[in-house]
Design an enzyme around this catalytic site. Structure first.
Site, PDB file in Angstrom:
ATOM      1  N   ARG A 219       0.841  -1.202   0.000  1.00 59.06           N
ATOM      2  CA  ARG A 219       0.000   0.000   0.000  1.00 59.06           C
ATOM      3  C   ARG A 219       0.874   1.248   0.000  1.00 59.06           C
ATOM      4  O   ARG A 219       0.551   2.265  -0.629  1.00 59.06           O
ATOM      5  CB  ARG A 219      -0.933  -0.007   1.202  1.00 59.06           C
ATOM      6  N   CYS A 309      -0.974   5.809   9.387  1.00 54.88           N
ATOM      7  CA  CYS A 309      -1.406   4.502   8.871  1.00 54.88           C
ATOM      8  C   CYS A 309      -2.581   4.741   7.938  1.00 54.88           C
ATOM      9  O   CYS A 309      -2.584   5.708   7.176  1.00 54.88           O
ATOM     10  CB  CYS A 309      -1.764   3.547  10.004  1.00 54.88           C
TER      11      CYS A 309
END
Length: 352
Positions: A219, A309
């Protein structure tokens, strides 16, 4: 000294133990960040007043997960535990990012409803082991409630060590008064601060902070998609990849125990959970990500580090690991990647 004091208190005979009231509050205003199941069992055994110690299930799961933590709490939880919904103890966000930091009044109101006073030792846990509970611990610490800890290994770890559980609704007695606290603004970062920070290369600007991204490496690089539909993957300029599971290790509840305990997910088969790695392993993971020189800057307090995050949840795992290393200047980007990537003006870097 502290470790030996705790060991003496836990090994003392019933007659020679400290009084229940003192034992439950013996950590003073700064409780340890992390407790083992054995330490929590002893605290609970010596608890006298209901407000001395409150255990909170802070479980949360990814948006695509079929698991429902509030329902799982009703199925099984630690004795006398209560459930805190981190999506509800939050402030609204203009881009609908969930579980954003609550305002001080909202935090105080939630504490009162949960039977928490400023002197309460609050212990958080979650059902995966160590996943979402660090976010709740981070929130309490940011509001100055330092009488707070995390149960390492969460519910499965508690069960693996013979801890009893119960089911049903939480029972909260009289709501105490919780004064509106003051937030430590230094530990919560917003979008404007993140953008201003990457206008210069942190390697050349000693006033810039380092950003550690807790998402999976795919990601971060942009190779893999985000779990939230329509959201670009990638990373912020100059951010450093440090997946949160680098600070964790996986354990399995022994089969002879797993076969007779109630599991929150109702599943069968291997019952696995996460625990924090040793501080030596956490330090090694940090050095692998930042490099020895930048790691020393962070450890010595010469440079602030900010964790990020997907939506501010697992960034708290990095926050906790850094705290365990004694890092003083640690912040967290509250809206994290979900808020950052949703803004068309954001600069997104892909390393595919």
């Amino acid at each position: 000294m502290f470790t030996s004091f705790v060991r003496r208190a836990l090994s003392a005979t019933p007659k020679s133990r400290l009084s229940s009231r003192f034992y439950a509050t013996m950590f003073g205003d700064n409780c340890p960040l992390v407790l083992t199941p054995a330490q929590l069992q002893n605290l609970k055994a010596n608890q006298k007043d209901q407000e001395d110690l409150v255990v909170l299930d802070a479980s949360w799961h990814m948006p695509a997960s079929p698991r429902r933590p509030a329902e799982e709490f009703l199925r099984v939880h630690l004795p006398a535990a209560r459930y805190i919904n981190v999506d509800e103890v939050a402030s609204p966000h203009p881009l609908s990012v969930p579980h954003m930091f609550p305002d001080p009044a909202t935090f105080a109101s939630a504490c009162a409803r949960l039977g928490i006073s400023p002197s309460t030792h609050v212990v958080f846990y979650d059902t995966p082991g160590v996943f979402s509970s660090p976010r709740a611990l981070y929130m309490f610490r940011a509001f100055g409630h330092h009488r707070s800890s995390l149960l390492d290994g969460g519910l499965p770890g508690w069960q693996a060590h013979g801890g009893e559980t119960e089911a049903g609704e939480a029972k909260v007695g009289t709501e105490p008064t919780y004064p509106v606290p003051k937030l430590d603004a230094e530990v919560v970062k917003d979008y404007d601060q993140i953008v201003a920070n990457y206008q210069t290369d942190p390697a050349k600007d000693p006033n810039a902070f380092y950003v550690l991204d807790a998402r999976a490496k795919g990601r971060f690089t942009g190779k893999d998609p985000e779990p939230r539909a329509g959201l670009s993957s990638g990373h912020m300029p100059y951010a450093v990849s440090l997946p949160f599971n680098a600070f964790l290790e996986t354990h399995t509840v022994p089969e002879h125990i797993a076969s007779r305990v109630v599991r929150p997910d109702g599943q069968t088969g291997p019952y696995t959970y996460t625990r924090l790695r040793s501080t030596q392993a956490i330090l090694a993971a940090l050095e692998d990500a930042l490099g020895p020189e930048r790691t020393q800057e962070v450890l010595q307090g010469k440079r602030q580090v900010v964790t990020s995050c997907g939506s501010g949840m697992t960034a708290s795992v990095l926050w906790l690991g850094l705290q365990l290393l004694g890092v003083q200047r640690v912040g967290l980007y509250d809206e994290s990647w979900t808020g950052f990537a949703a803004r068309p003006e954001s600069t997104i870097v892909k390393d595919e």
